[in-house]
Design an enzyme around this catalytic site. Sequence first.
Site, PDB file in Angstrom:
ATOM      1  N   GLU A   1      -7.959   2.836  -8.116  1.00 39.59           N
ATOM      2  CA  GLU A   1      -8.242   1.616  -8.876  1.00 39.59           C
ATOM      3  C   GLU A   1      -8.007   0.364  -8.047  1.00 39.59           C
ATOM      4  O   GLU A   1      -8.654  -0.669  -8.284  1.00 39.59           O
ATOM      5  CB  GLU A   1      -7.370   1.583 -10.140  1.00 39.59           C
ATOM      6  CG  GLU A   1      -7.756   0.520 -11.158  1.00 39.59           C
ATOM      7  CD  GLU A   1      -7.082  -0.831 -10.938  1.00 39.59           C
ATOM      8  OE1 GLU A   1      -7.485  -1.805 -11.588  1.00 39.59           O
ATOM      9  OE2 GLU A   1      -6.154  -0.918 -10.109  1.00 39.59           O
TER      10      GLU A   1
ATOM     11  N   ASP B   1      -2.744   5.187  -8.775  1.00 38.28           N
ATOM     12  CA  ASP B   1      -2.542   4.672  -7.420  1.00 38.28           C
ATOM     13  C   ASP B   1      -1.839   3.325  -7.459  1.00 38.28           C
ATOM     14  O   ASP B   1      -1.784   2.653  -8.486  1.00 38.28           O
ATOM     15  CB  ASP B   1      -3.867   4.557  -6.671  1.00 38.28           C
ATOM     16  CG  ASP B   1      -4.840   3.584  -7.339  1.00 38.28           C
ATOM     17  OD1 ASP B   1      -4.910   3.572  -8.579  1.00 38.28           O
ATOM     18  OD2 ASP B   1      -5.529   2.840  -6.606  1.00 38.28           O
TER      19      ASP B   1
END
Length: 362
Positions: free
Chosen positions: A131, A73
């Site tokens: 994350e 991400d």
Amino acid sequence: MDTALDLSSDLLSLTRAVCDLPSVSGDERALADAIENALAQHSHLEVLRDGDTIVARTHLGRSSRVVIAGHIDTVPVADNLPTRLVGEGAQAELWGRGTVDMKGGVAVQLALAAELSAPTRDVTWVFYDHEEVAAELNGLGRIVREHPDWVAGDFAILGEPTNGGIEGGCNGTLRAEVLLTGVAAHSARAWMGSNAIHAAGEVLRRLEAYTPADVEVDGLVYRESLNAVLISGGTAANIIPDACVVTVNYRFAPSASVEQASAHVRELLDGYDVVIVDAAPGARPGLDDPAAQEFTRAVLAITGGAPAAKYGWTDVARFSELGVPAVNFGPGDPLLAHKDDEHCVVGQITLVHAALRDWLTA
């Protein structure tokens, strides 16, 4: 959009393909599907999935296993996709969201996972979601809780940006909210109320005057920081606000626990209502572990330089809690992470790929 990934393509093309598929936190599904489908084409890998986290691992009966992980991400795109290439050769720069944090590292992982059917160590490749947001949403954290056997290993590497060097451990991170209260009133008769936003002034002055520490831990120096990062308050333009919240982020050295860091913030803001809303401990360098020492010697023989401290929080902390030594090693200047002008030197991506490949095949 075509979500297929060709893992046999050249490293630059693969990096661009991974970056050009947006995967802002919470919207990783398309990239996770593409990664799963691409890795499933390789018979030497067992491919597992939980949510938008993909795990691929070898089972060769080697004497040791390394876990190599990276998050898929990014922070929100800021008109910096699709990627663009600036310059030529090894010094060319790939510009765009995720090139540094951390799809350059993810591309290296994908290329090596596909290429290395017989590494000298068994390898677990982890590509995880969420994350860049609250710790409880982190995909690697979810795997650790729900499928700990998926990430079992003797040593771990996080592909976070390190400028192609090795960074040991990481700072801890803590997010706190300072709650300020007042009394609402019509703004034309302000003396009838008490302004909660004005009350935030002293909080901000204390934070502005604060001098962060440099803390040496096991030979590496970690720079701390303590800052206001958000402020909210008020209900309308003609009402004296009766509530205000100042959000504070503290990045603390790994020698301190979350409890000690919380006490430090509360001491600085003594007299105010401080609520700890999110926290994750740091990780000590761990470079004295034999596996870390072996990796460091092998990589630095190719990349040069010396180990340094990781100032930001990374998931090496999760491996540290599991008792698994871990380091950060990936392409990209961490000072460019999350910036609108995020870009990575192409030569760094190829250098990290070469160093990891050499270590995994030596």
